[in-house]
Design a protein around this motif. Structure first.
Motif, PDB file in Angstrom:
ATOM      1  N   ALA A  77       0.851  -1.188   0.000  1.00  0.00           N
ATOM      2  CA  ALA A  77       0.000   0.000   0.000  1.00  0.00           C
ATOM      3  C   ALA A  77       0.886   1.237   0.000  1.00  0.00           C
ATOM      4  N   PHE A  78       0.472   2.239  -0.765  1.00  0.00           N
ATOM      5  CA  PHE A  78       1.280   3.439  -0.944  1.00  0.00           C
ATOM      6  C   PHE A  78       0.566   4.667  -0.401  1.00  0.00           C
ATOM      7  N   ASN A  79       1.355   5.688  -0.113  1.00  0.00           N
ATOM      8  CA  ASN A  79       0.804   7.006   0.147  1.00  0.00           C
ATOM      9  C   ASN A  79      -0.082   7.378  -1.036  1.00  0.00           C
ATOM     10  N   PRO A  80      -1.397   7.562  -0.831  1.00  0.00           N
ATOM     11  CA  PRO A  80      -2.295   7.795  -1.965  1.00  0.00           C
ATOM     12  C   PRO A  80      -1.986   9.062  -2.758  1.00  0.00           C
ATOM     13  N   PHE A  81      -1.231   9.990  -2.166  1.00  0.00           N
ATOM     14  CA  PHE A  81      -0.866  11.208  -2.886  1.00  0.00           C
ATOM     15  C   PHE A  81      -0.174  10.894  -4.211  1.00  0.00           C
ATOM     16  N   TYR A  82       0.492   9.731  -4.280  1.00  0.00           N
ATOM     17  CA  TYR A  82       1.305   9.438  -5.454  1.00  0.00           C
ATOM     18  C   TYR A  82       0.563   8.651  -6.524  1.00  0.00           C
ATOM     19  N   ALA A  83      -0.723   8.392  -6.289  1.00  0.00           N
ATOM     20  CA  ALA A  83      -1.613   7.819  -7.313  1.00  0.00           C
ATOM     21  C   ALA A  83      -1.104   6.499  -7.878  1.00  0.00           C
ATOM     22  N   GLN A  84      -0.500   5.662  -7.035  1.00  0.00           N
ATOM     23  CA  GLN A  84       0.110   4.428  -7.522  1.00  0.00           C
ATOM     24  C   GLN A  84      -0.723   3.181  -7.249  1.00  0.00           C
ATOM     25  N   GLY A  85      -1.758   3.303  -6.412  1.00  0.00           N
ATOM     26  CA  GLY A  85      -2.461   2.124  -5.926  1.00  0.00           C
ATOM     27  C   GLY A  85      -3.172   1.327  -7.001  1.00  0.00           C
ATOM     28  N   ILE A  86      -4.041   1.980  -7.776  1.00  0.00           N
ATOM     29  CA  ILE A  86      -4.809   1.259  -8.795  1.00  0.00           C
ATOM     30  C   ILE A  86      -3.880   0.663  -9.837  1.00  0.00           C
ATOM     31  N   SER A  87      -2.896   1.439 -10.256  1.00  0.00           N
ATOM     32  CA  SER A  87      -1.985   0.939 -11.286  1.00  0.00           C
ATOM     33  C   SER A  87      -1.164  -0.245 -10.781  1.00  0.00           C
ATOM     34  N   SER A  88      -0.662  -0.162  -9.556  1.00  0.00           N
ATOM     35  CA  SER A  88       0.117  -1.282  -9.011  1.00  0.00           C
ATOM     36  C   SER A  88      -0.742  -2.532  -8.872  1.00  0.00           C
ATOM     37  N   ALA A  89      -2.000  -2.362  -8.460  1.00  0.00           N
ATOM     38  CA  ALA A  89      -2.899  -3.509  -8.312  1.00  0.00           C
ATOM     39  C   ALA A  89      -3.200  -4.149  -9.656  1.00  0.00           C
ATOM     40  N   SER A  90      -3.513  -3.330 -10.648  1.00  0.00           N
ATOM     41  CA  SER A  90      -3.855  -3.881 -11.965  1.00  0.00           C
ATOM     42  C   SER A  90      -2.635  -4.487 -12.644  1.00  0.00           C
ATOM     43  N   LEU A  91      -1.459  -3.889 -12.439  1.00  0.00           N
ATOM     44  CA  LEU A  91      -0.237  -4.470 -12.995  1.00  0.00           C
ATOM     45  C   LEU A  91       0.080  -5.817 -12.344  1.00  0.00           C
ATOM     46  N   SER A  92      -0.171  -5.950 -11.042  1.00  0.00           N
ATOM     47  CA  SER A  92       0.022  -7.244 -10.379  1.00  0.00           C
ATOM     48  C   SER A  92      -0.938  -8.284 -10.945  1.00  0.00           C
TER      49      SER A  92
END
Length: 487
Positions: A324-339
């Motif tokens: 899980a990431f600091n949501p400020f960096y907008a990485q969550g959805i992309s990291s989940a879908s890439l996984s």
């Protein structure tokens, strides 16, 4: 090729839905378990409180989802999502003032989180062998000989058990799977953490039917000040006026280590003190449609299942349940879908789901997650308020605090001037390239050096630093860099 009869996905949010899409071709039945009752349309639900805040869908994420669910992007835009070029459609305030408007390599789709999830649910429900069971909670795992063999459930009528050939943990930050595994005999899990005390607060607005003539922009971004002198604390807020579907915007303010407004009145008062009056003026022209929503669960957390010598077979992790990431960096959805996409690729090559399969997947996922993790650490480790296992030594923290913001602004400025740097920066921002790979590219380094020399000599092609108290300039400066790529 079918690899098993039943796959179970614990969690029906973005990560779980993407995982279901990855599993569908390889199992006779895929069952998604979701605690909430899911809405038919794009609506908020209890299990996703962060849906009330802005969500950037990075290019890597939207491509990954598109590979899992062909037509996703078109359906998202048809549902009201906005396909924009931030450098042309966003007013961006960084450093001393507004940046110039010009074309760039980066485009994005803007929408609410609830629309993204609704489009994904619609896609999943069209898969013949995937079903979503709502109103149930996973309460444990059954294991045998180092293999996960099933999932325990709590339902409205009691307890149940599901046998499974494959299980996916997509239960988010609050997942209890690590505790269940340790109770079953796996060792204590190493967890990396860094909480920079980020708090952000948002309110939804309806835009006026007629936008003012000066509103050439659709997205408004105000970066925190780097001024070390006396100033209102609101000058240290990261501010977004974020466009979504149906002629609406989400006004959002966030900060590292500062208390944030919780009520409608204090939200408006704080907006009037941020370092550009346009934010409050824009809010004043709009009609509020929600109360203020505040979130503080923003720490970076990486559960290092990959460091177990004996990884559980029959189980993988996607989304915030593993990293899980600091949501400020907008990485969550992309990291989940890439996984999830990575999972599909490994399933496509697999002949059997043995220990080698799960070990190889975790190794590949570690490499994938390392890219956004290092980006998050590069900024959050510079804050004195940060706590966690990844908090650096004080001397290193001071160096990061001194260097990170100016370095970021320097790269942003270079990207304004040079289309090659712009292309690589867009790849880094969208998780298509690591920051290390970008800075290790000799061509990029040479262009960064050239930009530094040109800046020192006052020979910038694109102006910047326009008065933050004035309207951001509408002039298109694209022609200033049109031939720079060949120079």
């Amino acid at each position: 090729m079918r690899l098993g009869r039943t796959a179970v996905v614990m969690g029906g949010s973005v990560a779980g839905l993407c995982a279901a899409g990855a599993l569908a071709p390889y199992f006779s039945q895929v069952l998604v378990l979701e605690r909430d009752e899911l809405p038919a349309d794009a609506e908020h639900r209890r299990g996703v409180p962060q849906s009330k805040h802005p969500h950037f869908l990075l290019n890597s994420g939207r491509r990954a989802i598109g590979q899992l669910f062909p037509g996703f992007e078109n359906d998202l835009v048809a549902g009201g999502g906005l396909h924009l070029m931030p450098s042309m459609d966003a007013a961006y305030l960084d450093g001393d003032g507004w940046s110039a408007r010009k074309r760039s390599a980066m485009t994005m789709i803007y929408s609410s989180r609830i629309l993204i999830e609704r489009v994904l649910r619609d896609k999943v429900r069209r898969l013949a062998n995937v079903s979503i069971r709502e109103g149930v909670s996973a309460n444990g795992l059954s294991t045998r000989d180092s293999t996960v063999t099933g999932v325990g459930l709590t339902t409205s009528t009691g307890e149940e058990h599901l046998d499974a050939d494959f299980v996916v943990d997509a239960m988010g930050r609050g997942s209890s799977v690590s505790s269940w595994l340790m109770s079953a005999g796996w060792p204590t899990l190493e967890t990396q953490t860094l909480d920079a005390k980020v708090t952000y607060t948002s309110r939804w607005y309806e835009l006026p039917a007629q936008r003012p003539p000066s509103w050439w922009w659709q997205h408004l971004v105000i970066m925190p000040t780097r001024d070390k002198g006396e100033h209102p604390v609101e000058h240290e807020f990261l501010v977004n006026f974020f466009p979504i579907e149906d002629n609406r915007v989400i006004a959002c303010m966030g900060s590292w280590g500062h208390p944030m407004p919780r009520t409608d009145d204090t939200f408006v008062e704080a907006a009037c003190r941020v370092r550009a009056p346009l934010f409050a003026a824009a809010m004043d022209r709009c009609t509020p449609t929600s109360e203020v929503h505040l979130t503080r669960a923003t720490g970076n957390v990486w559960r290092r299942y990959d460091r177990w010598g004996r990884a559980p077979q029959g189980l993988v992790f996607v989304g915030d349940s593993i990293c899980a990431f600091n949501p400020f960096y907008a990485q969550g959805i992309s990291s989940a879908s890439l996984s999830a996409l990575l999972l599909r690729e490994h399933l496509a090559r697999a002949e059997r789901l043995d220990a080698t399969f799960f070990s190889r997947f975790l190794t590949a996922q570690r490499k994938l997650l390392g890219v956004p993790w290092r980006l998050a650490m590069a900024r959050d480790q510079g804050y004195a308020c940060a706590v966690g296992t990844e908090k650096p030594a004080e001397w290193r923290r001071r160096v990061l605090a001194t260097v990170s913001d100016p370095a970021f602004s320097f790269i942003v400025g270079a990207a304004r001037e040079d289309p090659v740097i712009d292309l690589h920066f867009a790849k880094v921002f969208n998780l298509d390239e690591s920051l290390g790979d970008m800075l290790g590219n000799p061509g990029v380094l040479a262009r960064l050096v050239r930009h530094g020399i040109r800046s020192a000599l006052g020979r910038r092609r694109v102006p910047f630093g326009f008065d933050p108290d004035a309207e951001p300039p509408a002039t298109d400066y694209s022609s200033a860099t049109a031939t720079a790529a060949v120079r």
